[in-house]
Motif scaffolding. Structure first.
Motif, short mmCIF file in Angstrom:
data_model
loop_
_atom_site.label_atom_id
_atom_site.label_comp_id
_atom_site.label_asym_id
_atom_site.label_seq_id
_atom_site.Cartn_x
_atom_site.Cartn_y
_atom_site.Cartn_z
N PHE A 1 -6.24 25.15 -8.41
CA PHE A 1 -5.09 24.91 -7.55
C PHE A 1 -3.98 24.27 -8.39
N ARG A 2 -2.83 24.11 -7.76
CA ARG A 2 -1.76 23.27 -8.27
C ARG A 2 -1.43 22.24 -7.19
N ALA A 3 -1.34 20.99 -7.58
CA ALA A 3 -0.98 19.93 -6.63
C ALA A 3 0.53 19.74 -6.65
N ILE A 4 1.17 19.95 -5.51
CA ILE A 4 2.63 19.90 -5.39
C ILE A 4 3.02 18.67 -4.58
N PHE A 5 3.79 17.76 -5.19
CA PHE A 5 4.27 16.55 -4.51
C PHE A 5 5.71 16.72 -4.03
N LEU A 6 6.27 17.90 -4.16
CA LEU A 6 7.66 18.16 -3.78
C LEU A 6 7.91 17.71 -2.34
N PRO A 7 8.99 16.94 -2.09
CA PRO A 7 9.22 16.43 -0.73
C PRO A 7 9.24 17.52 0.34
N LYS A 8 9.93 18.62 0.06
CA LYS A 8 9.95 19.74 1.02
C LYS A 8 9.61 21.02 0.28
N GLY B 1 0.84 -1.19 0.00
CA GLY B 1 0.00 0.00 0.00
C GLY B 1 0.88 1.24 0.00
N VAL B 2 0.34 2.36 -0.48
CA VAL B 2 1.13 3.60 -0.59
C VAL B 2 0.29 4.78 -0.11
N GLU B 3 0.93 5.68 0.62
CA GLU B 3 0.31 6.94 1.04
C GLU B 3 0.81 8.07 0.14
N LEU B 4 -0.10 8.77 -0.50
CA LEU B 4 0.26 9.90 -1.35
C LEU B 4 0.02 11.20 -0.60
N GLU B 5 1.08 11.97 -0.40
CA GLU B 5 0.96 13.27 0.26
C GLU B 5 1.26 14.38 -0.75
N PHE B 6 0.46 15.43 -0.70
CA PHE B 6 0.64 16.55 -1.61
C PHE B 6 0.03 17.80 -1.01
N CYS B 7 0.41 18.95 -1.56
CA CYS B 7 -0.13 20.23 -1.12
C CYS B 7 -0.93 20.87 -2.24
N LEU B 8 -2.04 21.48 -1.90
CA LEU B 8 -2.79 22.29 -2.86
C LEU B 8 -2.38 23.74 -2.70
N MET B 9 -1.79 24.30 -3.75
CA MET B 9 -1.36 25.69 -3.72
C MET B 9 -2.31 26.53 -4.58
N SER B 10 -2.75 27.65 -4.03
CA SER B 10 -3.64 28.55 -4.76
C SER B 10 -2.85 29.57 -5.58
#
Length: 480
Positions: free
Chosen positions: A260-267, A168-177
């Motif tokens: 929005f833009r979905a950002i998967f960047l680690p940091k 299984g995998v957890e996908l983390e991302f940020c929504l940037m406006s």
């Protein structure tokens, strides 16, 4: 003179040719039926998806009408990509990296996997199919094909060790406006994101469901605008890796739909928790389907389960060269960052990079989580490295070291040697990977040479150019 033996061989060859012919006719019939269905439903294009060593999706498109008028209807008819595009180009540019051992002369054929077929709800005039990369002359899988590599690891586990994997995998991302702001200012497991982004989440869930991507959990994460989407466990790691790629594509498309833009960047902010892509793994008997990571009927790891975890730990410093392959990756990791920072394991400790997890209902230790993974990696290559390393532990029957909890208790009363440190940056991780005989053999000389050269080149360029975190966020924003 024709002998009976020659007659037998001729008959056998003829029978095989007939079987091959029937198989090809059947495949052509399936392809025709599928393409006619697509044409009837208004789908214009069939996208062929492949992923290069550095997690770039490489996609080519065939018009459905064109596929239908071919004399021998086949989904894998004459579609190829230059070999160097899979091993010689960095993530950020179409510029050939010197030293990879690859050039622009060879091409790889894309062999589609019909089981991966999906309609695309966010692009309703298109459908897609995942492909493997094949040598144009031999028809064998290319040593640069990470999807074929993961398939090989899964098959080797089954046929050599009678072991299957559940992943299984957890996908983390940020929504940037915008480049400087986020969709909201939520915190971990808060309802702010769920309330304010409900339309986005409902749409995302529906579109993933239409692509047969099962979601187990959704919640807000620690950072602003940060969400986590947990993909349900799968006993087919290749299918799970496909789902990761397709889910990321869908998340980006849905984010744009909602401005929005979905950002998967680690940091993305040094004062906020980063985006990981934690991997959960378990092992089972491939014949009976019985779980074998834990002891029967109680807490604790089985002998094979303990060896599997030790295999992960033995190779972990090198694995990080596959699972955390960028300068930015190492900005995410450290004490207090929910990532772990030591080489070791612990039971149910969310600050441990390798965490053995127990089932809430049965209390059995039923899977292991590795947190040293982020979305900058090629998920096929990352899973191949992780699963193969655990399998190496089983094959070698390695004894599991004491947990970090046990180590800490021992340190209270005696002077113990501290655990071997993990790599502190991507260059150390890549150098450690280069020295790991097991992983180098797994990757093959062609893949390992190209991978190490390009990843080191990217890291050196980032360091020498003084690429800031803000520069990386801006690049990720515009590319998303």
């Amino acid at each position: 003179m024709i002998t009976k033996n020659n007659e037998h061989n001729t008959h056998k060859t003829s029978k095989m040719n007939q079987q091959d012919l029937r198989r090809l006719e059947q495949e052509s019939a399936y392809a025709t039926a599928l393409l006619r269905s697509l044409q009837f439903s208004g789908v214009k294009f069939l996208r062929y998806f492949t992923v290069d060593l550095y997690n770039n999706v490489r996609c080519k498109v065939k018009p459905v009408d064109q596929l239908l008028v071919q004399s021998n209807i086949s989904l894998d008819h004459q579609l190829s990509v230059a070999e160097i595009c899979y091993g010689g180009l960095p993530y950020s540019a179409d510029a050939m990296t010197p030293g990879t051992g690859l050039d622009a002369r060879n091409v790889l054929n894309i062999q589609p996997d019909l089981s991966s077929f999906r309609n695309l709800p966010y692009a309703p005039k298109s459908a897609l199919i995942m492909g493997n990369l094949m040598n144009q002359y031999t028809g064998e899988p290319s040593p640069l094909c990470t999807r074929s590599l993961l398939q090989r690891v899964v098959q080797d586990a089954k046929h050599t060790h009678n072991i299957g994997f559940a992943v299984g995998v957890e996908l983390e991302f940020c929504l940037m406006s915008s480049l400087t702001d986020f969709a909201d200012r939520s915190t971990f497991a808060n309802t702010i994101s769920l309330n304010e982004q409900e339309d986005f989440l409902v749409d995302l869930y529906d579109q993933l469901k239409q692509q047969y991507i099962e979601i187990e959990t959704i919640h807000s994460e620690s950072g602003p605008g940060q969400l986590e989407v947990v993909l349900k466990y799968s006993k087919d790691p290749v299918q799970l890796a496909d789902s990761v790629i397709l889910a990321q594509e869908t998340i980006r498309a849905m984010a744009k739909k909602y401005a929005f833009r979905a950002i998967f960047l680690p940091k993305y902010d040094m004062m906020q928790a980063g985006n990981g892509m934690h991997v959960h793994m378990s092992i089972f008997d491939s014949t009976t389907g019985a779980p074998i990571l834990s002891n029967d009927g109680g807490a604790g790891l089985s002998a094979k389960g303990a060896s599997f975890v030790e295999g992960l730990l033995q190779h972990l410093p090198a694995i990080m060269g596959l699972t955390m392959p960028t300068v930015n990756s190492f900005r995410r990791v450290g004490p207090g960052c929910w990532t772990g920072s030591q080489l070791g394991w612990a039971l149910e400790d969310k600050e441990s990079g390798v965490r053995v997890c127990s089932d809430l209902a049965t209390q059995e230790w039923n899977h292991v989580e590795v947190k040293f993974v982020d979305a900058s990696c090629n998920i096929y290559l990352a899973l191949a490295g992780l699963l193969s390393s655990g399998l190496d532990g089983v094959a070698q029957e390695w004894t599991l070291r004491p947990s970090l909890d046990e180590k800490t208790n021992a340190d209270d009363n005696s002077s113990c040697i501290p655990p071997r440190p993990l790599p502190e940056n991507v260059m150390e991780a890549l150098q450690t990977l280069e020295k790991d005989d097991h992983l180098m053999k797994l990757m093959s000389p062609t893949m390992s040479q190209a991978y190490l050269v390009v990843r080191k080149h990217d890291a050196e360029a980032s360091i020498s150019n003084g690429t800031s975190l803000q520069d990386e966020v801006q690049a990720a924003y515009h590319r998303s």
